[in-house]
Scaffold this motif. Structure first.
Motif, PDB file in Angstrom:
ATOM      1  N   TYR A   1       0.830  -1.206   0.000  1.00 15.19           N
ATOM      2  CA  TYR A   1       0.000   0.000   0.000  1.00 15.19           C
ATOM      3  C   TYR A   1       0.872   1.267   0.000  1.00 15.19           C
ATOM      4  CZ  TYR A   1      -2.769   3.719   2.169  1.00 15.19           C
ATOM      5  OH  TYR A   1      -3.347   4.911   2.469  1.00 15.19           O
ATOM      6  N   TYR A   2       1.826   1.327   0.923  1.00 13.87           N
ATOM      7  CA  TYR A   2       2.659   2.533   1.024  1.00 13.87           C
ATOM      8  C   TYR A   2       3.642   2.643  -0.136  1.00 13.87           C
ATOM      9  CZ  TYR A   2       0.698   3.802   5.477  1.00 13.87           C
ATOM     10  OH  TYR A   2      -0.176   4.198   6.452  1.00 13.87           O
ATOM     11  N   PHE A   3       4.152   1.524  -0.630  1.00 11.66           N
ATOM     12  CA  PHE A   3       4.991   1.599  -1.829  1.00 11.66           C
ATOM     13  C   PHE A   3       4.171   2.141  -3.007  1.00 11.66           C
ATOM     14  CE2 PHE A   3       7.786  -2.044  -0.105  1.00 11.66           C
ATOM     15  CZ  PHE A   3       8.611  -1.132   0.530  1.00 11.66           C
ATOM     16  N   GLY A   4       2.892   1.769  -3.054  1.00 17.75           N
ATOM     17  CA  GLY A   4       2.025   2.271  -4.122  1.00 17.75           C
ATOM     18  C   GLY A   4       1.849   3.780  -4.052  1.00 17.75           C
ATOM     19  N   LEU A   5       1.677   4.314  -2.829  1.00 21.02           N
ATOM     20  CA  LEU A   5       1.573   5.765  -2.678  1.00 21.02           C
ATOM     21  C   LEU A   5       2.862   6.454  -3.140  1.00 21.02           C
ATOM     22  CD1 LEU A   5      -0.134   6.123   0.827  1.00 21.02           C
ATOM     23  CD2 LEU A   5      -1.216   6.253  -1.407  1.00 21.02           C
ATOM     24  N   ALA A   6       3.994   5.881  -2.748  1.00 19.67           N
ATOM     25  CA  ALA A   6       5.279   6.457  -3.155  1.00 19.67           C
ATOM     26  C   ALA A   6       5.426   6.431  -4.677  1.00 19.67           C
ATOM     27  CB  ALA A   6       6.427   5.683  -2.503  1.00 19.67           C
ATOM     28  N   LEU A   7       4.999   5.335  -5.300  1.00 20.72           N
ATOM     29  CA  LEU A   7       5.145   5.199  -6.749  1.00 20.72           C
ATOM     30  C   LEU A   7       4.311   6.247  -7.490  1.00 20.72           C
ATOM     31  CD1 LEU A   7       6.325   3.643  -9.132  1.00 20.72           C
ATOM     32  CD2 LEU A   7       4.330   2.147  -9.047  1.00 20.72           C
ATOM     33  N   ASP A   8       3.093   6.472  -7.038  1.00 20.22           N
ATOM     34  CA  ASP A   8       2.236   7.451  -7.716  1.00 20.22           C
ATOM     35  C   ASP A   8       2.873   8.848  -7.684  1.00 20.22           C
ATOM     36  OD1 ASP A   8       0.353   5.622  -8.431  1.00 20.22           O
ATOM     37  OD2 ASP A   8      -0.947   5.969  -6.711  1.00 20.22           O
ATOM     38  N   ILE A   9       3.465   9.199  -6.550  1.00 20.39           N
ATOM     39  CA  ILE A   9       4.103  10.513  -6.452  1.00 20.39           C
ATOM     40  C   ILE A   9       5.353  10.571  -7.315  1.00 20.39           C
ATOM     41  CG2 ILE A   9       5.264  12.112  -4.887  1.00 20.39           C
ATOM     42  CD1 ILE A   9       3.367  11.194  -2.708  1.00 20.39           C
ATOM     43  N   ARG A  10       6.160   9.506  -7.294  1.00 20.86           N
ATOM     44  CA  ARG A  10       7.366   9.477  -8.125  1.00 20.86           C
ATOM     45  C   ARG A  10       7.009   9.630  -9.606  1.00 20.86           C
ATOM     46  NH1 ARG A  10      11.314  10.590  -4.545  1.00 20.86           N
ATOM     47  NH2 ARG A  10      11.794   8.886  -3.125  1.00 20.86           N
ATOM     48  N   LYS A  11       5.936   8.967 -10.020  1.00 19.51           N
ATOM     49  CA  LYS A  11       5.512   9.093 -11.424  1.00 19.51           C
ATOM     50  C   LYS A  11       5.064  10.512 -11.732  1.00 19.51           C
ATOM     51  CE  LYS A  11       4.069   4.362 -12.541  1.00 19.51           C
ATOM     52  NZ  LYS A  11       2.916   3.503 -12.885  1.00 19.51           N
ATOM     53  N   GLU A  12       4.273  11.078 -10.825  1.00 20.38           N
ATOM     54  CA  GLU A  12       3.747  12.423 -11.050  1.00 20.38           C
ATOM     55  C   GLU A  12       4.888  13.440 -11.124  1.00 20.38           C
ATOM     56  OE1 GLU A  12       2.000  16.298 -10.355  1.00 20.38           O
ATOM     57  OE2 GLU A  12       3.393  15.274  -9.032  1.00 20.38           O
ATOM     58  N   ALA A  13       5.946  13.197 -10.325  1.00 19.51           N
ATOM     59  CA  ALA A  13       7.098  14.093 -10.316  1.00 19.51           C
ATOM     60  C   ALA A  13       8.127  13.737 -11.389  1.00 19.51           C
ATOM     61  CB  ALA A  13       7.766  14.051  -8.943  1.00 19.51           C
ATOM     62  N   LYS A  14       7.867  12.666 -12.157  1.00 22.64           N
ATOM     63  CA  LYS A  14       8.781  12.190 -13.198  1.00 22.64           C
ATOM     64  C   LYS A  14      10.170  11.885 -12.624  1.00 22.64           C
ATOM     65  CE  LYS A  14       6.315  14.574 -16.904  1.00 22.64           C
ATOM     66  NZ  LYS A  14       6.375  15.560 -18.008  1.00 22.64           N
ATOM     67  N   ASP A  15      10.167  11.307 -11.410  1.00 25.07           N
ATOM     68  CA  ASP A  15      11.401  10.913 -10.737  1.00 25.07           C
ATOM     69  C   ASP A  15      11.693   9.462 -11.114  1.00 25.07           C
ATOM     70  OD1 ASP A  15      13.457  10.225  -9.071  1.00 25.07           O
ATOM     71  OD2 ASP A  15      12.448  10.760  -7.203  1.00 25.07           O
TER      72      ASP A  15
END
Length: 760
Positions: free
Chosen positions: A275-289
């Motif tokens: 669950y928490y890795f999923g939250l991190a992934l969505d933000i990383r994608k949105e930030a293009k990191d």
């Protein structure tokens, strides 16, 4: 805890998870336009006043947050111009800003070179404005490079400069870096001491600038992670997350989500980790990191591999590898190749693993990273053995032993350096203690001499002086006692305010999880909800959903109220969404059974760890047939027919979760045909259990005869909804709320209250 669709190899997350993430991203997303506007507004000011140090610092900071690459290009050009003009202060400033930008871009060696140059220029110019920032930045970079002795020297200089200037935010930052230094040296107690000192300096500025508090609390959580104290780590990481969301720093938010997920992964709580890795992934994608995305995909792969879900792990490792191949970091690519090779081995696909393992080893050799060379070497050895290449495998076995010796020597050297740095620090501490001891002795001797002289000179007035001294001493002690009491009171007030602020913020998250009234009325147009928590957050929750041809609604009453109840409500809402998603066709008895099992599993109730649970009334309405299905666990449903008759549908007398293992539960479903104008009501026990009196109340129902301090009771609650059934839904809500407040009067609310009415 199911996860939403993200990338290959993941399971879907429920709706509330996406809602929470959207809320966090909206709060964070406000920051980017703000930084652009700030940079745009400062650009003409900087052009007009290029020597204004405050303007150029604020401008480059805003530009860095918006686009670090552009900030570096601008900063390098400005630094070169200043050096050509022999302007040491401007050149020092721009080199300092470039060091911070290079650090953000993860170009560590260049960042250290730029910071060292800045320090030399500002020191030579006798700077009094930015030298503390420069020493702090250089100390931080030295910590990351492993040069602990030099790092301590620079950070202590920064601390001294900032104490002299009473720079609160700066002190918080330097104390945080000292905590980072001691943490890197493995001295976790000293590290925590510095971090908690940093917290005290960050408190006064936390509302204006929550960045420091978020970073400090995150670092405290990381120390507890290193000590394998995962419960303590999670406590601080979650606090850090609330500050990072306020600050709007997406990269920091993703980092903390990732840390929380790692805690759960280490404790093998895989659903929460995903669950928490999923939250991190969505933000990383949105930030293009891209690098951050790769890290999270690799973490997903580790969780799936630990679960034995090797196909999912393979998909995640391949995704991480494809992302890392777009970046220049060869060690990261080699590490992904190792992860992929080893999971292929577990799937008995040794032939496919061989070229990947060979490539990993070749990359590690090129980069000369001893630890990565050893990891790749061991992987290649295992793959060669699995392929039957025993002769070649023996060669890599010997190389592995040689690498292990080299690494051991390298670790020994580093340990010696760390011990020497600590020895030097302890030596300095001992010298300081000697000086303090000598000063105490001198003070004591001087005090003794003064007392003797005073006794000789004033022996004739001893009684008067003693009497005066006694009253003066008593007065001073009284003042000191009042100060101590006031200080204790202030500390308690501060702690209470901090706790209240945290719970208030938790309420915003809980409200975000609950359905909006707009959503409720879209599914059930003739509906209302009266929702009144006892405390800031609630143990009651209501829930709605829609599947093909069906509309779902529920009211649940979790064990306790306040913070414990709120935790249970989040857990209950999550698993209810999952249970309905898995069984959209019902029956409701099966959904409650699955919900019960998931709650018991999540809370480890078969082991007797927890007996918490919840009561629930769950309904599913099919508009096409007019059939309402009901299943209840300790919560009934009332149907008022359009002709005024009332039907009460009783629940099963057992709760969801909360019972000892082996207790048999049998949930049942009842189907009711509703006609236009019929109304059904779902409610928790908060309203009927409320103590109060009929004094001052009014309405269409009779409440006479009740004594003050008596319960409202279920019979009067039924009379109340009968009396208001002819009103429109919104008017029903107002009358129910007015009656509740009138009945309660000045008495304390005893429990959370939730009442929902739906007219078909």
């Amino acid at each position: 805890m199911p996860l939403k669709n993200m990338a290959p190899g993941k399971t879907p997350r429920p709706f509330f998870t996406r809602l929470f993430l959207v809320l966090a991203l909206l709060l964070a997303g406000i920051n980017a336009p703000a930084q652009k506007n700030k940079a745009d507004s400062l650009a003409p000011l900087l052009k007009k006043n290029p020597g204004d140090r405050v303007i150029r610092k604020n401008f480059i900071s805003a530009l860095r947050k918006m686009d670090a690459d552009s900030a570096l290009v601008f900063g390098v050009r400005a630094a070169n111009d200043a050096e050509q003009k022999d302007d040491k202060i401007a050149a020092g400033d721009w080199n300092l800003y470039n060091a911070s930008t290079l650090d953000v871009l993860n170009r560590k060696k260049e960042a250290e070179t730029s910071a060292t140059k800045a320090y030399g220029l500002l020191k030579a110019a006798g700077d009094t404005m930015n030298l503390d920032d420069c020493a702090n930045t250089l100390g931080y970079i030295k910590v990351r490079a492993g040069n602990f002795k030099e790092a301590k020297t620079y950070l202590e200089e920064a601390l001294s400069l900032r104490e002299a200037s009473a720079d609160t935010a700066g002190l918080a930052g330097t104390l945080m870096n000292l905590g980072l230094l001691y943490g890197a040296m493995g001295d976790y107690n000293s590290s925590l001491d510095y971090y908690f000192k940093a917290v005290e300096y960050a408190r006064p500025i936390e509302k204006k600038d929550p960045v420091y508090m978020g970073k400090i609390l995150n670092n405290i959580g990381s120390i507890y992670m290193n000590q394998k104290k995962y419960d303590d780590a999670l406590q601080f990481l979650r606090q850090a997350l609330s500050y990072k969301i306020k600050a709007g720093n997406k990269s920091d938010m993703a980092s903390t989500y990732n840390n929380i997920g790692s805690c759960f992964m280490e404790e093998h709580v895989n659903d929460s980790a995903l669950y928490y890795f999923g939250l991190a992934l969505d933000i990383r994608k949105e930030a293009k990191d891209v690098r951050g995305e790769a890290i999270v995909h690799n973490n997903f792969g580790q969780v799936y591999e630990n679960q034995g879900q090797f196909k999912k792990a393979e998909a995640e490792f391949r995704t991480a590898l494809s992302l890392r191949e777009t970046l220049p970091n060869q060690d990261d690519i080699a590490s992904s190749l190792v992860s992929l090779s080893e999971v292929l081995l577990k799937m008995n696909r040794a032939a496919e693993a061989l070229p990947l393992a060979r490539r990993s080893y070749e990359l590690a050799l090129q980069n000369r990273s001893l630890t990565q060379m050893l990891e790749s070497n061991l992987c290649l050895f295992k793959v060669l053995v699995a392929n039957g290449n025993y002769q070649e495998a023996s060669k890599y076995a010997q190389q592995g032993l040689d690498l292990k010796d080299s690494i051991q020597n390298d670790v020994t050297d580093k340990h010696a350096q760390e011990m020497k740095a600590r020895y030097d620090m302890e030596g300095q501490t001992r010298e300081i203690e000697k000086l303090k001891s000598k000063k105490r002795e001198d003070d004591l001797r001087n005090a003794t001499e003064r007392k003797m002289l005073l006794t000789i000179l004033l022996s004739g007035g001893v009684l008067v002086l003693l009497t005066g001294f006694f009253f003066w001493f008593r007065h001073r002690e009284n003042q000191r006692s009042r100060k101590v009491l006031q200080m204790a009171y202030d500390q308690i007030e501060t702690k209470n305010r901090n706790i209240t602020d945290s719970i208030t913020y938790a309420r915003q998250i809980q409200l975000a999880i609950l359905p909006e009234e707009k959503q409720l009325r879209q599914l059930f147009p003739g509906s209302f909800v009266f929702y009144k928590p006892k405390d800031i957050v609630s143990g009651d929750f209501y829930w709605v959903s829609a599947t093909e041809g069906k509309r779902w609604i529920a009211v649940a009453d979790c064990t306790g109220h306040g913070v414990p109840g709120a935790f249970m409500s989040v857990l209950g809402s999550t698993h209810l969404s999952a249970a309905v998603a898995e069984n959209p066709a019902g029956p409701l008895s099966l959904i409650l059974d699955n919900l019960d099992k998931e709650i018991r599993r999540q809370l480890h109730q078969d082991s007797g760890i927890s007996r918490d649970g919840m009561d629930i009334a769950l309904c599913c309405y099919e508009p096409s047939t007019g059939v309402l299905a009901f299943a209840g666990a300790n919560r009934p449903m009332i149907v008022l027919r359009r002709d005024g008759s009332m039907e009460i549908f009783r629940p099963v007398k057992t709760s969801i979760g909360g019972m000892i293992a082996g207790t048999e539960k049998k949930f049942t479903e009842t189907q009711i045909r509703l006609l236009p104008g019929d109304t059904f009501y779902l409610f928790s026990d908060g309203f009927p259990d409320q103590f109060g009196s009929p004094e001052g109340s009014s309405g269409n129902h009779s409440l006479n005869g009740m004594l003050k301090g008596k319960k409202f009771k279920s019979s009067r609650f039924r009379s109340l909804i009968t009396s208001v059934r002819s009103l429109e839904p919104e008017e029903q809500k107002k009358e129910i709320e007015r009656t509740f407040l009138s009945w309660k009067g000045d008495l304390e609310q005893v429990d959370d209250v939730c009442v929902i009415g739906v007219r078909v």
